[in-house]
Design a protein around this motif. Sequence first.
Motif, PDB file in Angstrom:
ATOM      1  N   GLN A 227       0.842  -1.174   0.000  1.00 43.76           N
ATOM      2  CA  GLN A 227       0.000   0.000   0.000  1.00 43.76           C
ATOM      3  C   GLN A 227       0.889   1.239   0.000  1.00 43.76           C
TER       4      GLN A 227
ATOM      5  N   LEU B 240       6.428  -0.031  -6.734  1.00 39.92           N
ATOM      6  CA  LEU B 240       4.976   0.023  -6.903  1.00 39.92           C
ATOM      7  C   LEU B 240       4.593   1.093  -7.923  1.00 39.92           C
TER       8      LEU B 240
ATOM      9  N   THR C 110       2.872   0.245 -11.496  1.00 35.06           N
ATOM     10  CA  THR C 110       1.586   0.847 -11.855  1.00 35.06           C
ATOM     11  C   THR C 110       1.709   1.586 -13.178  1.00 35.06           C
TER      12      THR C 110
ATOM     13  N   GLU D  93       3.790   1.103 -15.582  1.00 35.28           N
ATOM     14  CA  GLU D  93       3.951   0.152 -16.698  1.00 35.28           C
ATOM     15  C   GLU D  93       2.593  -0.432 -17.089  1.00 35.28           C
ATOM     16  N   ASN D  94       1.761  -0.738 -16.100  1.00 35.65           N
ATOM     17  CA  ASN D  94       0.460  -1.318 -16.403  1.00 35.65           C
ATOM     18  C   ASN D  94      -0.512  -0.298 -16.978  1.00 35.65           C
ATOM     19  N   MET D  95      -0.189   0.984 -16.873  1.00 30.27           N
ATOM     20  CA  MET D  95      -1.060   2.002 -17.452  1.00 30.27           C
ATOM     21  C   MET D  95      -0.685   2.306 -18.902  1.00 30.27           C
TER      22      MET D  95
ATOM     23  N   THR E 291     -11.018   6.485 -13.205  1.00 33.84           N
ATOM     24  CA  THR E 291     -10.516   6.288 -11.838  1.00 33.84           C
ATOM     25  C   THR E 291     -10.623   7.504 -10.924  1.00 33.84           C
TER      26      THR E 291
ATOM     27  N   TYR F 117      -2.578   8.567  -9.064  1.00 30.96           N
ATOM     28  CA  TYR F 117      -3.407   7.445  -8.615  1.00 30.96           C
ATOM     29  C   TYR F 117      -3.037   7.046  -7.185  1.00 30.96           C
ATOM     30  N   HIS F 118      -1.761   6.933  -6.908  1.00 35.74           N
ATOM     31  CA  HIS F 118      -1.364   6.427  -5.593  1.00 35.74           C
ATOM     32  C   HIS F 118      -1.524   7.459  -4.479  1.00 35.74           C
TER      33      HIS F 118
ATOM     34  N   SER G  94      -3.895   9.507  -4.376  1.00 35.64           N
ATOM     35  CA  SER G  94      -5.344   9.526  -4.149  1.00 35.64           C
ATOM     36  C   SER G  94      -5.748   8.421  -3.188  1.00 35.64           C
ATOM     37  N   GLY G  95      -5.163   7.251  -3.373  1.00 34.44           N
ATOM     38  CA  GLY G  95      -5.476   6.152  -2.465  1.00 34.44           C
ATOM     39  C   GLY G  95      -4.792   6.340  -1.127  1.00 34.44           C
ATOM     40  N   GLY G  96      -3.551   6.778  -1.178  1.00 38.61           N
ATOM     41  CA  GLY G  96      -2.766   6.914   0.042  1.00 38.61           C
ATOM     42  C   GLY G  96      -3.380   7.912   1.000  1.00 38.61           C
TER      43      GLY G  96
ATOM     44  N   LEU H 242      -6.458   8.596   1.293  1.00 34.32           N
ATOM     45  CA  LEU H 242      -7.688   8.089   1.881  1.00 34.32           C
ATOM     46  C   LEU H 242      -7.425   6.944   2.847  1.00 34.32           C
TER      47      LEU H 242
ATOM     48  N   LEU I  42      -8.841   0.244 -12.247  1.00 39.15           N
ATOM     49  CA  LEU I  42      -9.033   1.652 -12.569  1.00 39.15           C
ATOM     50  C   LEU I  42     -10.504   2.002 -12.769  1.00 39.15           C
TER      51      LEU I  42
ATOM     52  N   HIS J  55      -6.015  -0.511  -0.977  1.00 39.41           N
ATOM     53  CA  HIS J  55      -5.629   0.072  -2.249  1.00 39.41           C
ATOM     54  C   HIS J  55      -5.011  -0.995  -3.134  1.00 39.41           C
TER      55      HIS J  55
ATOM     56  N   VAL K 298      -2.471  -1.728  -9.663  1.00 37.53           N
ATOM     57  CA  VAL K 298      -3.087  -1.770 -10.981  1.00 37.53           C
ATOM     58  C   VAL K 298      -2.494  -2.917 -11.786  1.00 37.53           C
ATOM     59  N   GLY K 299      -3.340  -3.757 -12.330  1.00 36.66           N
ATOM     60  CA  GLY K 299      -2.862  -4.834 -13.195  1.00 36.66           C
ATOM     61  C   GLY K 299      -2.959  -4.437 -14.652  1.00 36.66           C
ATOM     62  N   LYS K 300      -2.564  -5.340 -15.493  1.00 40.03           N
ATOM     63  CA  LYS K 300      -2.509  -5.026 -16.913  1.00 40.03           C
ATOM     64  C   LYS K 300      -3.804  -5.451 -17.603  1.00 40.03           C
TER      65      LYS K 300
END
Lengths: 311, 178
Positions: free
Chosen positions: A2, A21, A25, A27-29, A42, A301-302, A304-306, A308, B72, B83, B86-88
């Motif tokens: 987290q 992390l 993230t 890379e996956n975006m 999101t 993104y992180h 925003s989560g962090g 909260l 997302l 939290h 994010v996966g692919k």
Amino acid sequence: MQFKHKDIIGLQDLTKEEIQLLLDTAENMREINDREIKKVPTLRGKTVVNLFFEASTRTRTSFEIAAKRLSADTVNITASSSSVTKGETLSDTARNILAMKPDIIVMRHAVSGSHHYLAQRVSCSVINAGDGAHEHPSQGLLDMLTMRQKFGRLDGLKVAIVGDITHSRVARSNIFGLTRMGSQIFLAGPPTMMPPGIERLGNVTVCKDMREAVEGADVVMMLRIQLERQGKTLLPTLREYSRYYGLNPAVLKLARPGAMVMHPGPINRGVELSSYVADGDQSWILQQVENGVLVRMAMLYHVSGGELATE
Amino acid sequence: MGADSTVILDASGVKRALTRIAHEILERNKGVDNLVLVGIRTGGVHLARELVVRVEEIEGVKVPVGEVDITLYRDDIKGHSPHMPVGKTDIPFGIEGKKVVLVDDVLFTGRTIRAAMDGVMDHGRPACIQLAVLIDRGHRELPIRADFVGRNVPTSLRENIAVNFDEAHRPTDVVLEK
């Protein structure tokens, strides 16, 4: 894993796992930016304020695109159009912006530490888009993402950073980040632009000669000569600088075959980087820009989560 | 396995359910024309790949399979849930005009499916979306239903359903945990 930070002020504050992390993230975006509809819902309903007290096109645009790809609303405030020119203090500017209930403030400021100052005074997240000569974490992350894209790892990489180290927040963020990830850093630059004691910041070797730093390097990162920050005394002439600290094909040959050439932009062509190298097939400069959007999406993104998660 | 766990489906039970679902998908869609499968990460992806194998055994055609990550598209980023990284999302084919079968392991509130449908539609306009799940455990919070169900399992909210996979991502069993 987290992400627990409300703010991202610098890579110095992040652990190896947190950097990992953010990079994973990002890379996956990547796939989102290749879609026909380049948007995910999101951060719908979140407001991102881009507060830029220093000139920037690339970083501000990149943050703005990143926020929009995540469906956040963005507002841009630049120094020339803001009340700063009318004499408002940073604290007052922040309080006024806060009254409009933003969720994230992305700020660039000429004074090192101003983000730290701001983050303690506002309840929303603060992301550093460059503070003085201190840090530029999104640039450090995008550089690391680009290196990882080519090599698949950061551990054990030899990275040469050449140029004006004293004024470079890009260099500092890379030093903090790359040291955490297990890379070796070799610095070179004119002695007037090499702060004493810089090797204490991380896994850093200071080289007397640029060739020494570049030799056997996996990555050669050239820094921009910040003409706007120079007193004339640090640098006799640009021609001399280019001769000793410019990257041309002959110097690049000393690096590992297929080494990456990187530059945070904008390039002073013919000064720190010859056009032949800048446009050559070892140049990753445009991939850096592309990756910039990805790491900034990950940062937004992180936080925003962090933010909260601490509620 | 603790005393509070019950095996609902063993490996061969899962196999039979998947084989039936594969037949039902082909029957409903009258073959494999324009058919694509999209698994919801991560359990749904493994099941989608199992279904592709079965469809190939029946029809001799390998239908395209993609995966969608819904992180997302979640509606609870500010909620209680931890939290999620994010996966692919990987849909390596055009979705325009295709008959998309979404595949997931457990259908529960329906929120995951809502997010997955949004994710798929951001890639284009499919002819239709159908839903295949191994387990339907009830407790829907949205008007969503599955077209193909392996097993309906009435549960209480305190119970948990785990679909387990081996190292090769083949389903081993389905367990109800109290």
